[in-house]
Design a protein around this motif. Structure first.
Motif, mmCIF file in Angstrom:
data_model
loop_
_atom_site.group_PDB
_atom_site.id
_atom_site.type_symbol
_atom_site.label_atom_id
_atom_site.label_comp_id
_atom_site.label_asym_id
_atom_site.label_seq_id
_atom_site.Cartn_x
_atom_site.Cartn_y
_atom_site.Cartn_z
ATOM 1 N N UNK A 78 -6.654 -1.206 4.247
ATOM 2 C CA UNK A 78 -6.926 -0.063 5.125
ATOM 3 C C UNK A 78 -8.379 -0.096 5.590
ATOM 4 N N UNK A 79 -9.273 -0.511 4.703
ATOM 5 C CA UNK A 79 -10.681 -0.633 5.087
ATOM 6 C C UNK A 79 -10.875 -1.710 6.159
ATOM 7 N N UNK A 111 -1.776 4.293 0.019
ATOM 8 C CA UNK A 111 -3.038 4.161 -0.684
ATOM 9 C C UNK A 111 -4.161 3.961 0.339
ATOM 10 N N UNK A 112 -4.825 5.064 0.694
ATOM 11 C CA UNK A 112 -5.850 4.993 1.732
ATOM 12 C C UNK A 112 -7.114 4.287 1.272
ATOM 13 N N UNK A 113 -7.228 4.035 -0.043
ATOM 14 C CA UNK A 113 -8.394 3.339 -0.573
ATOM 15 C C UNK A 113 -8.203 1.827 -0.613
ATOM 16 N N UNK A 171 -12.232 9.155 10.118
ATOM 17 C CA UNK A 171 -11.179 8.372 10.767
ATOM 18 C C UNK A 171 -9.932 8.264 9.900
ATOM 19 N N UNK A 172 -10.082 7.870 8.642
ATOM 20 C CA UNK A 172 -8.920 7.670 7.773
ATOM 21 C C UNK A 172 -8.111 8.951 7.611
ATOM 22 N N UNK A 220 0.815 -1.212 0.000
ATOM 23 C CA UNK A 220 0.000 0.000 0.000
ATOM 24 C C UNK A 220 0.851 1.266 0.000
ATOM 25 N N UNK A 221 2.182 1.096 0.135
ATOM 26 C CA UNK A 221 3.084 2.249 0.105
ATOM 27 C C UNK A 221 3.761 2.351 -1.255
#
Length: 259
Positions: A100-101, A94-96, A136-137, A80-81
């Motif tokens: 992460x969820x 990548x917060x999506x 929150x994110x 995710x990085x």
């Protein structure tokens, strides 16, 4: 390094919890939380910054410490990085991502199962902001935005960065609750022989200047949990998460030991 503060007779079945920053050392937080769950010690409020905010938000969402540990250890987590060299920082997250969820399944702070206060710093005026409502994110990302590794986060018209820059151990928000405060510190102050060189002396001078500001919260909590062994682990390496988890788990035993 566990400071029991002579808490004979104090009810430790319900506590409030302060979680410091420290990147991958956050596995130590998870070990402490796992012990709390085993002992049925209820966390009634959390105040946190940086990785502490992510772990605190995940825990307050109902994600267990061991579930979080497995997420952080997974190959998918590393993916995710990505590099972000031409957009103001070294890395971006990548917060999506579905991962992460899984880690942060609840959208707003006010909907979490445990009251959570997250610290971030307004980059424009240096103000400490303690969030208890909002996305929150975005707030977790802002609280973890250690520049220049990660870019500042724009949120509600402010440019926010890592809360640990000023308030490494955010205890203040917990004083409104009627519970004993347990603080978990991933950056304990320690004695060390320093090499005599320009870089070494500068590094130590900056270390002392920064940590002079964070020793005060140790006197404001009822139980302070940390370990000098944490200095042996890089905050940017994911290789020793299990070892740090176990260390936090073992150090948390102080909460049920008799003083």
């Amino acid at each position: 390094m566990v400071d029991l503060k002579l808490y004979i007779g104090i009810n430790m079945n319900e506590i409030s919890l302060a979680l410091s920053g420290g990147a991958s050392r956050g596995a130590y937080h998870l070990g402490v939380l796992h012990f709390l769950d085993e002992q049925k010690i209820q966390v009634k409020a959390i105040s946190a910054t940086s990785i502490g905010s992510i772990i605190g938000a995940s825990y307050a969402s109902g994600v267990s410490p061991k579930e979080q540990l497995e997420i952080f250890k997974s190959k998918e987590f590393k993916s995710i990085f990505s590099l972000n060299l031409f957009n103001g920082s070294l890395l971006r997250m990548n917060e999506q991502s579905e991962l992460i969820n899984k880690l942060l399944p609840i959208k707003n702070l006010e909907d979490l199962k445990i009251p959570l206060h997250i610290t971030a710093i307004d980059m424009q005026n240096g103000e400490e902001i303690y969030f208890k409502k909002g996305n929150v994110k975005q707030i977790c990302l802002a609280s973890s935005a250690l520049v220049p590794i990660f870019a500042r986060v724009e949120y509600e018209g402010k440019y926010l960065i890592d809360g640990g820059v000023i308030d490494h151990m955010p205890i203040q928000p917990l004083k409104q609750y009627p519970y004993k405060i347990v603080a978990v510190d991933l950056h304990p102050v320690y004695s060390k022989n320093v090499k005599n060189g320009i870089y070494s002396n500068l590094k130590r001078a900056l270390f002392l200047r920064f940590y002079k500001r964070v020793t005060t919260p140790q006197t404001q909590c009822d139980v302070y949990i940390s370990s000098p062994k944490l200095q042996n682990y890089s905050i940017f390496s994911l290789k020793h998460l299990d070892a740090m988890f176990q260390m936090g788990y073992e150090d948390a035993h102080c909460l049920v030991e008799k003083s």
